[in-house]
Design a protein around this motif. Structure first.
Motif, short mmCIF file in Angstrom:
data_model
loop_
_atom_site.label_atom_id
_atom_site.label_comp_id
_atom_site.label_asym_id
_atom_site.label_seq_id
_atom_site.Cartn_x
_atom_site.Cartn_y
_atom_site.Cartn_z
N THR A 1 -23.57 38.49 10.87
CA THR A 1 -24.13 38.35 9.53
C THR A 1 -23.57 37.10 8.86
OG1 THR A 1 -24.32 40.75 9.31
CG2 THR A 1 -24.36 39.47 7.27
N ARG A 2 -24.41 36.37 8.14
CA ARG A 2 -23.92 35.18 7.46
C ARG A 2 -23.00 35.57 6.31
NH1 ARG A 2 -28.67 31.32 5.68
NH2 ARG A 2 -29.21 33.24 4.58
N LEU A 3 -21.87 34.92 6.25
CA LEU A 3 -20.91 35.20 5.19
C LEU A 3 -21.53 34.96 3.82
CD1 LEU A 3 -18.04 36.03 4.43
CD2 LEU A 3 -17.33 33.66 4.78
N GLY B 1 -7.18 30.51 6.17
CA GLY B 1 -7.25 29.29 5.39
C GLY B 1 -8.34 29.35 4.34
N PHE B 2 -8.45 28.26 3.59
CA PHE B 2 -9.41 28.15 2.50
C PHE B 2 -10.67 27.42 2.97
CE2 PHE B 2 -5.19 28.46 0.66
CZ PHE B 2 -5.36 29.44 -0.30
N LEU B 3 -11.78 27.78 2.34
CA LEU B 3 -13.08 27.21 2.71
C LEU B 3 -13.92 27.07 1.45
CD1 LEU B 3 -14.74 26.59 5.41
CD2 LEU B 3 -15.81 28.82 5.00
N PRO B 4 -14.50 25.89 1.19
CA PRO B 4 -15.45 25.79 0.08
C PRO B 4 -16.62 26.74 0.31
CG PRO B 4 -14.82 23.61 0.88
CD PRO B 4 -14.31 24.59 1.88
N ALA B 5 -17.01 27.45 -0.72
CA ALA B 5 -18.10 28.42 -0.56
C ALA B 5 -19.40 27.74 -0.15
CB ALA B 5 -18.29 29.21 -1.85
N ALA B 6 -19.53 26.46 -0.45
CA ALA B 6 -20.72 25.73 -0.01
C ALA B 6 -20.82 25.65 1.51
CB ALA B 6 -20.70 24.31 -0.60
N ALA C 1 -20.06 28.30 3.43
CA ALA C 1 -19.99 29.70 3.86
C ALA C 1 -21.23 30.18 4.59
CB ALA C 1 -19.74 30.61 2.65
N ASP C 2 -22.13 29.29 4.94
CA ASP C 2 -23.32 29.67 5.70
C ASP C 2 -22.96 29.76 7.18
OD1 ASP C 2 -25.94 30.46 5.99
OD2 ASP C 2 -26.69 28.41 6.27
N VAL C 3 -21.94 30.57 7.46
CA VAL C 3 -21.42 30.73 8.82
C VAL C 3 -21.52 32.20 9.21
CG1 VAL C 3 -19.85 28.76 8.75
CG2 VAL C 3 -19.07 30.98 7.90
N ALA C 4 -21.60 32.45 10.50
CA ALA C 4 -21.71 33.82 10.99
C ALA C 4 -20.34 34.48 11.03
CB ALA C 4 -22.33 33.82 12.38
N THR C 5 -20.29 35.76 10.66
CA THR C 5 -19.05 36.52 10.74
C THR C 5 -18.81 36.90 12.21
OG1 THR C 5 -20.30 38.52 10.21
CG2 THR C 5 -19.15 37.43 8.41
N LEU C 6 -18.17 35.98 12.92
CA LEU C 6 -17.89 36.15 14.34
C LEU C 6 -16.43 35.81 14.61
CD1 LEU C 6 -21.09 34.49 15.89
CD2 LEU C 6 -20.49 36.93 15.94
N PRO C 7 -15.88 36.31 15.74
CA PRO C 7 -14.51 35.94 16.09
C PRO C 7 -14.35 34.42 16.17
CG PRO C 7 -15.30 37.71 17.50
CD PRO C 7 -16.47 37.25 16.71
N GLY C 8 -13.16 33.96 15.84
CA GLY C 8 -12.90 32.53 15.87
C GLY C 8 -12.84 31.94 14.47
N ARG C 9 -12.62 30.65 14.43
CA ARG C 9 -12.44 29.95 13.16
C ARG C 9 -13.77 29.56 12.54
NH1 ARG C 9 -7.31 28.97 12.00
NH2 ARG C 9 -5.76 28.70 13.64
N HIS D 1 -13.55 27.13 10.31
CA HIS D 1 -13.29 25.70 10.15
C HIS D 1 -11.98 25.37 10.87
CE1 HIS D 1 -12.35 21.84 8.19
NE2 HIS D 1 -13.65 21.75 8.01
N PRO D 2 -11.87 24.18 11.48
CA PRO D 2 -10.66 23.84 12.24
C PRO D 2 -9.38 23.88 11.42
CG PRO D 2 -12.43 22.28 12.72
CD PRO D 2 -12.91 23.13 11.58
N THR D 3 -9.45 23.73 10.10
CA THR D 3 -8.22 23.71 9.30
C THR D 3 -7.60 25.10 9.12
OG1 THR D 3 -9.51 23.85 7.26
CG2 THR D 3 -8.85 21.63 8.03
N GLY D 4 -8.33 26.17 9.42
CA GLY D 4 -7.69 27.48 9.34
C GLY D 4 -8.56 28.67 9.01
N ALA D 5 -9.57 28.54 8.15
CA ALA D 5 -10.37 29.69 7.74
C ALA D 5 -10.99 30.38 8.95
CB ALA D 5 -11.47 29.26 6.77
N MET D 6 -10.90 31.71 8.98
CA MET D 6 -11.41 32.46 10.13
C MET D 6 -11.75 33.89 9.72
SD MET D 6 -7.90 33.22 12.24
CE MET D 6 -6.54 34.13 11.47
N LEU D 7 -12.44 34.60 10.62
CA LEU D 7 -12.78 36.00 10.34
C LEU D 7 -11.53 36.87 10.36
CD1 LEU D 7 -14.82 38.23 9.85
CD2 LEU D 7 -15.22 38.33 12.32
N GLY D 8 -10.67 36.71 11.36
CA GLY D 8 -9.42 37.46 11.43
C GLY D 8 -9.64 38.95 11.24
#
Length: 480
Positions: free
Chosen positions: A340-342, A367-372, A374-382, A384-391
């Motif tokens: 599902t898209r975040l 990590g932190f991610l600009p909400a702009a 956030a059109d990413v799928a809630t899947l395992p992994g990061r 963004h490379p700087t840190g934000a992840m599903l965890g």
């Protein structure tokens, strides 16, 4: 059947005895700790080492009540650093938190799916697993594609097989420590659907035939533990599971730290190899799974592997629970299909416009991610490379850039305070990351972060750089 067919070493009573004494008196004094050590016939120094490695034990009377220093509370108007801060009190859906933990409110389940939906009473999933037999039941689990829900997403069937291949007595451990700020989904499951968790644990016992089964639940999560124990008492495995309570904080969620704590040792990570599936609790092959993982096992055996796979993606089937808090109109638990898209979840929750919003995804290890973005799928992994992840599924909604500095410093301080101190890179490096970020001395912080990430022994240090790096990558101006 008894709780264990494995004769537990005397030392394994240390943590329960310390916890009981602490609960009775409100603190541990030298006389109490040393008395317990004498009773268990272990050196007093080792008992003290184990006790002081549990972050939430107190060692003197009259200390003030612990106050929440989690991000969702820290961004509230007029919030002040508590005299005795707790990393999180896990009522992020209704900040600011204070006092003892209370049962998870049902109205904070904003979207329910198979994990949280109401079912008829009974143990149909367990009976199906029993009728299939251990080998066929393991095949059913493999066909479901279930990945662990603790944050690492390792295939559950592969972990079970890895432990079984030794052909030796093994241990089974439920990890209900959940010490990550901004995550409260395991508490929700244990309070609202404890029978689902117990049934999944019972199915694992049917397949793995463990010599000892331990359910480890966060020491502050009394309502969750009480609900679990009531469900356990009415289950087919009543009397077969030992319940442990900890006081160890965030690092206790790492599985080898958890195993050390159960064994009555200092709560620090173990070097790998060996992996727990090869040599874990008391040296036995050990399977450690998260609360949500066991609830998913129950769903699979009640509804079938194909029904479980009807949610999610081919590589990451099923649903998972997101803990949503912060500056959002409808905080709480959202059960969503993996993939599902975040951004869709944020819209449903009533998040502010994306152009002035940020997200903390993955807590102190994320990590932190600009909400702009956030059109990413809630899947395992990061994300963004700087840190934000599903965890573990924690998402804190923030105002950007207004909340960023406080939120980043809160996470950096948390990682520094929660370090177990075993390895130098984390013990010394995590506080330095906080100090440099706080002082705005960011020119050399990336080099320090590289050392902490590469050389730390466990995930706390290895992932502690994420909130710092991501905040500096997207909002460097707030730290100048």
């Amino acid at each position: 059947m008894p709780a264990t067919t494995f004769p537990l070493p005397r030392r394994a009573r240390l943590l329960p005895m310390l916890a009981a004494a602490h609960r009775e008196r409100g603190y541990l004094d030298p006389e109490t700790v040393e008395g317990i050590a004498r009773e268990l016939r272990i050196p007093a120094a080792e008992a003290w080492e184990a006790a002081t490695s549990q972050h939430e034990f107190r060692f003197e009377p009259g200390l003030p009540a612990r106050g929440c220093a989690g991000v969702a509370c820290a961004i509230q108007p007029g919030w002040r650093e508590p005299t005795l801060p707790a990393g999180c009190l896990f009522t992020c859906f209704a900040p600011p938190a204070s006092g003892d933990e209370r049962p998870f409110p049902p109205d904070m389940v904003r979207r329910a799916g198979p994990l949280l939906a109401s079912w008829e009473c009974g143990w149909a999933g367990f009976e199906r697993a029993r009728s299939l037999g251990p080998q066929a039941a393991l095949e059913e689990l493999a066909a479901s594609g279930l990945r662990g829900r603790g944050g690492a997403y390792f295939p559950a069937a592969a972990k079970w097989r890895a432990a079984l291949r030794h052909g030796a007595p093994l241990a089974l451990v439920m990890n209900g420590e959940e010490g990550e700020p901004g995550v409260f989904k395991d508490r929700a499951l244990l309070c609202l659907r404890p029978e689902r968790v117990v049934e999944g644990l019972a199915i694992a016992m049917e397949v793995l035939r463990p010599a000892v089964t331990i359910a480890f639940i966060n020491g502050s999560a009394d309502p969750a533990a009480e609900a679990f124990e009531r469900a356990l008492a009415d289950s087919p495995v009543a009397g077969q599971v030992l319940v442990y309570r900890g006081a160890g904080g965030y690092v206790l969620g790492e599985e080898t730290v958890l195993l050390n704590a159960i064994e009555g040792r200092r709560a620090v990570p173990r070097p790998r190899p060996p992996l727990p599936v090869d040599a874990g609790l008391f040296g036995m092959p050990t399977v450690v799974n998260n609360v949500e993982t066991f609830a998913s096992v129950s769903v699979i055996f009640r509804q079938g592997a194909a029904a479980f796979r009807s949610f999610g993606t081919s590589e990451a089937p099923g649903t998972r629970l997101l803990s949503l808090s912060g500056r959002v109109a409808r905080p709480g638990i959202y059960e969503v299909a993996l993939g599902t898209r975040l951004s869709d979840v944020l819209e449903e929750a009533g998040a502010p416009p994306a152009e002035r919003t940020a997200l903390l995804c993955g807590g102190p290890s994320g990590g932190f991610l600009p909400a702009a973005m956030a059109d990413v799928a809630t899947l395992p992994g990061r994300y963004h490379p700087t840190g934000a992840m599903l965890g573990a599924g924690g998402v804190v909604v923030l105002e950007a850039p207004g909340d960023i500095r406080r939120a980043a410093l809160t996470m950096a301080a948390f990682n520094a305070e929660q370090s177990c101190g075993k390895c130098t890179p984390c013990r010394e490096g995590a506080p330095l990351l906080f100090e440099q970020l706080s002082a705005g001395e960011t020119s050399d912080i990336d080099e320090l972060a590289e050392v902490v990430q590469a050389a730390s022994l466990c995930g706390l240090g290895q992932m502690a750089t994420g909130p710092v790096r991501s905040a500096l990558a997207f909002w460097p101006e707030v730290f100048r």
